[in-house]
Design an enzyme around this catalytic site. Structure first.
Site, PDB file in Angstrom:
ATOM      1  N   SER A 182      50.972  15.657  54.544  1.00 27.19           N
ATOM      2  CA  SER A 182      51.021  15.680  53.086  1.00 27.19           C
ATOM      3  C   SER A 182      51.367  17.084  52.600  1.00 27.19           C
ATOM      4  CB  SER A 182      49.692  15.171  52.510  1.00 27.19           C
ATOM      5  OG  SER A 182      49.803  14.930  51.134  1.00 27.19           O
ATOM      6  N   ASP A 336      55.135   4.962  51.717  1.00 30.72           N
ATOM      7  CA  ASP A 336      54.635   6.240  51.231  1.00 30.72           C
ATOM      8  C   ASP A 336      55.475   6.681  50.040  1.00 30.72           C
ATOM      9  OD1 ASP A 336      53.698   8.835  50.866  1.00 30.72           O
ATOM     10  OD2 ASP A 336      54.706   9.636  52.644  1.00 30.72           O
ATOM     11  N   HIS A 366      50.802   6.534  52.939  1.00 27.02           N
ATOM     12  CA  HIS A 366      50.367   7.926  52.824  1.00 27.02           C
ATOM     13  C   HIS A 366      48.863   8.050  53.074  1.00 27.02           C
ATOM     14  CE1 HIS A 366      51.442  12.018  51.505  1.00 27.02           C
ATOM     15  NE2 HIS A 366      50.164  12.101  51.192  1.00 27.02           N
TER      16      HIS A 366
END
Length: 396
Positions: A182, A336, A366
């Site tokens: 991330s 995601d 995600h």
């Protein structure tokens, strides 16, 4: 006496928080967008609802000025006991003033080991890296107290100090890897780019980017339309983080979504790297309709143009920098919101001759890697990601 007077207020706030939280759980359980290709849909709904419950309570506490939402969510997360790893020695240290957690194999070795810098504080999954490596997890300062550029500075400082002391930890200077997921993946990329011209330190051997956040200027790529309501990172929550990290007013959300926060010449300049034509056709088939640009809002541009800083958007760094980066392992997830960041950066690296090992998780979303040690909330996709990362490290 003042405390006694506050008790009814706090009690009312707690009851209100519980009521609102339960309403949020019910609404999200029924309305969450769970793609059919993601296995264990009920499990993901439960996970999503729990996260939304924490966020909702955190928002209420934030409005009551008791604590910020990120602080509350992090507090609850940190209540979970750390998994014990009998083969590892784990130490909490400080590099300067920045907390780090060091993972070292207990078994002695005559050979130097790979060193992995992990930018996220995701200690829960690091012990599972069965690679006979030394891992340093960087607890960089975060929201709400610290926004850009503090995380970049913290990660850069720790990286430099670690590279200068590799012998202290038995790390091979030819096998130092940066890794992150991330925003941590974005930080890993930024660190690599910042060190390209540094001849005084050991060179970074490789970069591992797991559903990384790599640009902060364009929210009109296909994955933003396709996955805007998919747990665990919705478009609304991504914008909350974006505004807070860059200290930008949330009132610009609709302007940014229309691309009106940047001049036409900026979009033309970076289209060669950000345009949807750089994506394979299969990534544009699902629920995607290109959004036309709207005229520039100059006030928005003046307040948001820091998104053009490569310390926020490493995806748009110059060719001269990107072409000299170390080989990469890139993990992307189909469901995601940030999927296209990985796909576009993969293409940039490959076009410039940088070797890329790419793993695309067709059932991934995600944050899935964080479910690795979560028992009932575990998703098999997390193990596949971990195995891909381990295999890549072992091959260096």
């Amino acid at each position: 006496m003042a405390v006694l007077l506050l008790l009814p207020v706090l009690a009312t706030a707690c009851v209100f928080s519980v009521g609102v939280g339960l309403w949020v759980v019910c609404s999200h359980f029924l309305t969450a967008d769970i793609p059919a290709a993601i296995g264990h849909p009920v499990k993901l709904r439960v996970f999503h609802c729990l996260l939304q419950l924490l966020v909702t309570w955190g928002m209420i506490f934030e409005k009551l000025r008791l604590c910020s939402m990120p602080q509350f969510v992090r507090f609850v997360h940190d209540l979970m006991p750390l998994k014990k790893y009998p083969d590892l020695e784990i130490k909490d240290l400080q590099f300067g003033t920045i907390p780090v957690r060091l993972y070292q194999p207990k078994a002695s070795s005559n050979a130097l080991r790979p060193g992995i810098l992990f930018y996220h504080g995701g200690g829960a999954v690091l012990g599972s890296l069965k690679t006979d490596s030394v891992v340093l997890a960087v607890e960089y300062r975060r929201l709400p107290k610290h926004s850009f550029p503090v995380p970049v500075k913290d990660c850069m400082a720790v990286t430099v100090l670690f590279l200068k002391s590799l012998n202290m930890y038995g790390v091979d200077p030819a096998r130092v890897v940066v890794c992150g997921d991330s925003i941590g993946g974005g930080l890993a990329t930024i660190i690599c780019q910042n060190l390209v011209d540094n001849s005084d330190l050991p060179k970074i051997r490789a970069q591992i980017l797991i559903y990384a956040a790599l640009q902060a200027l364009d929210f009109r790529t296909p994955s933003y339309a396709q996955n805007k309501n998919v747990p665990l990172l919705s478009l609304n929550f991504a914008f909350y983080c974006w505004f807070a990290y860059l200290d930008i007013s949330p009132s610009w959300k609709s302007t940014v979504l229309k691309g009106a926060h940047l001049p036409v010449e900026v979009w033309e300049k970076y289209r060669k790297w950000l345009g949807a034509e750089n994506l394979q056709e299969r990534f544009k088939k699902r629920d995607y309709l290109q959004i036309p640009l709207e005229p520039l809002n100059e006030a928005a541009y003046l307040e948001t143009n820091l998104v053009l800083d490569v310390q926020n958007s490493p995806l748009i760094a110059d060719d001269e920098v990107v072409s000299r980066l170390p080989e990469a392992c890139i993990v992307s997830c189909e469901y995601d919101l940030l999927r296209d960041h990985s796909l576009l950066y993969k293409k940039r690296l490959e076009d410039l001759g940088v070797p890329v090992t790419w793993h695309h998780m067709e059932d991934g979303f995600h944050g899935v890697l964080n479910t690795l040690d979560m028992g009932f909330l575990y998703f098999p996709c997390s193990t596949r990601i971990l195995n891909a990362v381990v295999h890549f490290i072992e091959g260096l």
